[in-house]
Motif scaffolding. Structure first.
Motif, PDB file in Angstrom:
ATOM      1  N   UNK A  42     -17.010  13.475  18.518  1.00 59.93           N
ATOM      2  CA  UNK A  42     -16.166  13.746  17.351  1.00 59.93           C
ATOM      3  C   UNK A  42     -15.571  12.429  16.880  1.00 59.93           C
ATOM      4  N   UNK A  43     -15.384  12.309  15.569  1.00 60.61           N
ATOM      5  CA  UNK A  43     -14.789  11.086  15.040  1.00 60.61           C
ATOM      6  C   UNK A  43     -13.323  10.984  15.431  1.00 60.61           C
ATOM      7  N   UNK A  44     -12.840   9.772  15.585  1.00 60.33           N
ATOM      8  CA  UNK A  44     -11.422   9.534  15.844  1.00 60.33           C
ATOM      9  C   UNK A  44     -10.767   9.134  14.519  1.00 60.33           C
ATOM     10  N   UNK A  45      -9.468   9.409  14.410  1.00 59.67           N
ATOM     11  CA  UNK A  45      -8.756   9.028  13.177  1.00 59.67           C
ATOM     12  C   UNK A  45      -8.923   7.531  12.913  1.00 59.67           C
ATOM     13  N   UNK A  46      -9.002   6.744  13.997  1.00 61.94           N
ATOM     14  CA  UNK A  46      -9.149   5.293  13.821  1.00 61.94           C
ATOM     15  C   UNK A  46     -10.499   4.925  13.190  1.00 61.94           C
TER      16      UNK A  46
ATOM     17  N   UNK B  53       0.836  -1.212   0.000  1.00 62.52           N
ATOM     18  CA  UNK B  53       0.000   0.000   0.000  1.00 62.52           C
ATOM     19  C   UNK B  53       0.868   1.258   0.000  1.00 62.52           C
ATOM     20  N   UNK B  54       0.420   2.252  -0.757  1.00 59.52           N
ATOM     21  CA  UNK B  54       1.017   3.593  -0.722  1.00 59.52           C
ATOM     22  C   UNK B  54      -0.035   4.533  -0.146  1.00 59.52           C
ATOM     23  N   UNK B  55       0.351   5.290   0.878  1.00 59.47           N
ATOM     24  CA  UNK B  55      -0.615   6.178   1.544  1.00 59.47           C
ATOM     25  C   UNK B  55      -0.020   7.583   1.619  1.00 59.47           C
ATOM     26  N   UNK B  56      -0.658   8.554   0.968  1.00 63.06           N
ATOM     27  CA  UNK B  56      -0.135   9.926   1.014  1.00 63.06           C
ATOM     28  C   UNK B  56      -0.662  10.636   2.259  1.00 63.06           C
ATOM     29  N   UNK B  57       0.105  11.631   2.725  1.00 62.97           N
ATOM     30  CA  UNK B  57      -0.283  12.319   3.963  1.00 62.97           C
ATOM     31  C   UNK B  57      -0.288  11.344   5.120  1.00 62.97           C
ATOM     32  N   UNK B  58       0.693  10.430   5.130  1.00 64.98           N
ATOM     33  CA  UNK B  58       0.707   9.347   6.126  1.00 64.98           C
ATOM     34  C   UNK B  58       1.447   9.682   7.405  1.00 64.98           C
ATOM     35  N   UNK B  59       1.902  10.915   7.549  1.00 66.93           N
ATOM     36  CA  UNK B  59       2.755  11.238   8.696  1.00 66.93           C
ATOM     37  C   UNK B  59       1.982  11.576   9.960  1.00 66.93           C
ATOM     38  N   UNK B  60       0.714  11.973   9.806  1.00 65.47           N
ATOM     39  CA  UNK B  60      -0.056  12.311  11.012  1.00 65.47           C
ATOM     40  C   UNK B  60      -1.548  12.169  10.718  1.00 65.47           C
ATOM     41  N   UNK B  61      -2.346  12.391  11.757  1.00 62.80           N
ATOM     42  CA  UNK B  61      -3.800  12.435  11.596  1.00 62.80           C
ATOM     43  C   UNK B  61      -4.381  11.159  11.001  1.00 62.80           C
TER      44      UNK B  61
END
Ligand code: NAD
Length: 247
Positions: A213-217, A7-15
């Motif tokens: 509020x939604x969680x990132x998970x 898998x390639x995931x962009x913006x993968x450093x946070x959130x």
């Protein structure tokens, strides 16, 4: 659920992106995360390796607006693993500037990262996925792609474009066994939301039918389902994960 998948995931450093990288690693995927700077990529990789040194995860920081730079990094993933099973276009910026103060440069900037840059990843990845006989492309949309927002016109416009791109690519790529879906998060607890004062957060929560509020998970779980074979007949879908807050 993703054993052996690449898998390639962009913006993968946070959130949301970071939570999704972690969820995918927990489920047996090998992940290459893209971030905007080496420093933030290194920080994310260190913290993931601390969680589990066995996880196979690496990172890169191409300028997502530069088609050649992105294509080169995508090609490196293909060279390393021989395939790319999943691409998640998650990097994005938001904006809430009122129309009276809006500039066309601001509009172009948000469209550039949230829409044009997605195509820079999709174009080379689709070639690889077609050669290998299939794959999954997932995009991060937003609740506001469906209902708009009261200021910051570029952000909902860009996310509506993400929906259009998702619907159309799903239809074009279905015959090539490539599924294309998006997740549309509602208000999600990332750095941006966590920094809001309590008196701003409580009214937001009151407006969410599920009263939190939604969680990132929560968002990562939706990506996990859509990326997995459990969603093998799901394509062209914009999956809302927003506690039914669509106003
Ligand atoms: P975040 O700001 O915590 O993370 C954004 C990610 O995008 C970071 O990893 C960052 O490095 C990357 N990024 C930003 N600009 C970049 C650039 N120019 N080049 C490369 N990477 C860049 O935000 P988040 O909340 O995790 O957002 C992730 C996605 O979810 C975005 O597409 C956002 O629009 C969407 N979203 C977030 C919410 C929310 O409430 N947090 C709601 C709906 C949709």
């Amino acid at each position: 659920m993703l054993k052996g998948k690449i898998a390639v995931i962009t913006g993968g450093t946070r959130g949301i992106g970071y939570a999704t990288v972690k969820k995918f690693l927990e489920n047996g995927a090998k992940v290459v995360l893209f971030g905007s700077r080496q420093e933030t990529v290194d920080k994310a990789l260190t913290s993931l390796k601390e969680e589990n040194p066995e996880w196979e995860v690496s990172g890169a920081w191409p300028n997502l607006g530069d088609a050649d730079a992105v294509a080169q990094e995508i090609e490196k993933v293909k060279e390393k693993y021989g395939r790319i099973d999943i691409l998640i276009n998650n990097a994005g910026i938001s904006d809430s500037t009122p129309i009276d103060n809006y500039t066309s440069e601001q509009f172009a900037k948000i469209m550039q990262l949230n829409v044009n840059a997605i195509m820079n990843g999709i174009i080379p990845t689709v070639k690889i996925m077609k050669e290998q006989g299939g794959g999954v492309i997932l995009n991060t949309s937003s609740m506001v792609s469906i209902c708009g927002q009261t200021s910051g016109i570029g952000y909902p416009t860009s996310k509506s474009a993400v929906n259009g791109l998702t619907w159309s690519l799903a239809r074009e790529l279905g015959p090539s066994n490539i599924r294309v879906n998006a997740v549309a998060p509602g208000i999600t607890r990332t750095d941006m939301v966590a920094a809001l004062p309590e008196q701003m957060i409580q009214p937001l929560i009151n407006a969410i039918p599920i009263r939190r509020i939604g969680e990132a998970e929560d968002i990562a779980n939706a990506f996990l389902f859509l990326a997995s074979d459990m969603a093998s007949y799901v394509t062209g879908e914009i999956l809302s994960v927003d506690g039914a807050m669509r106003t």
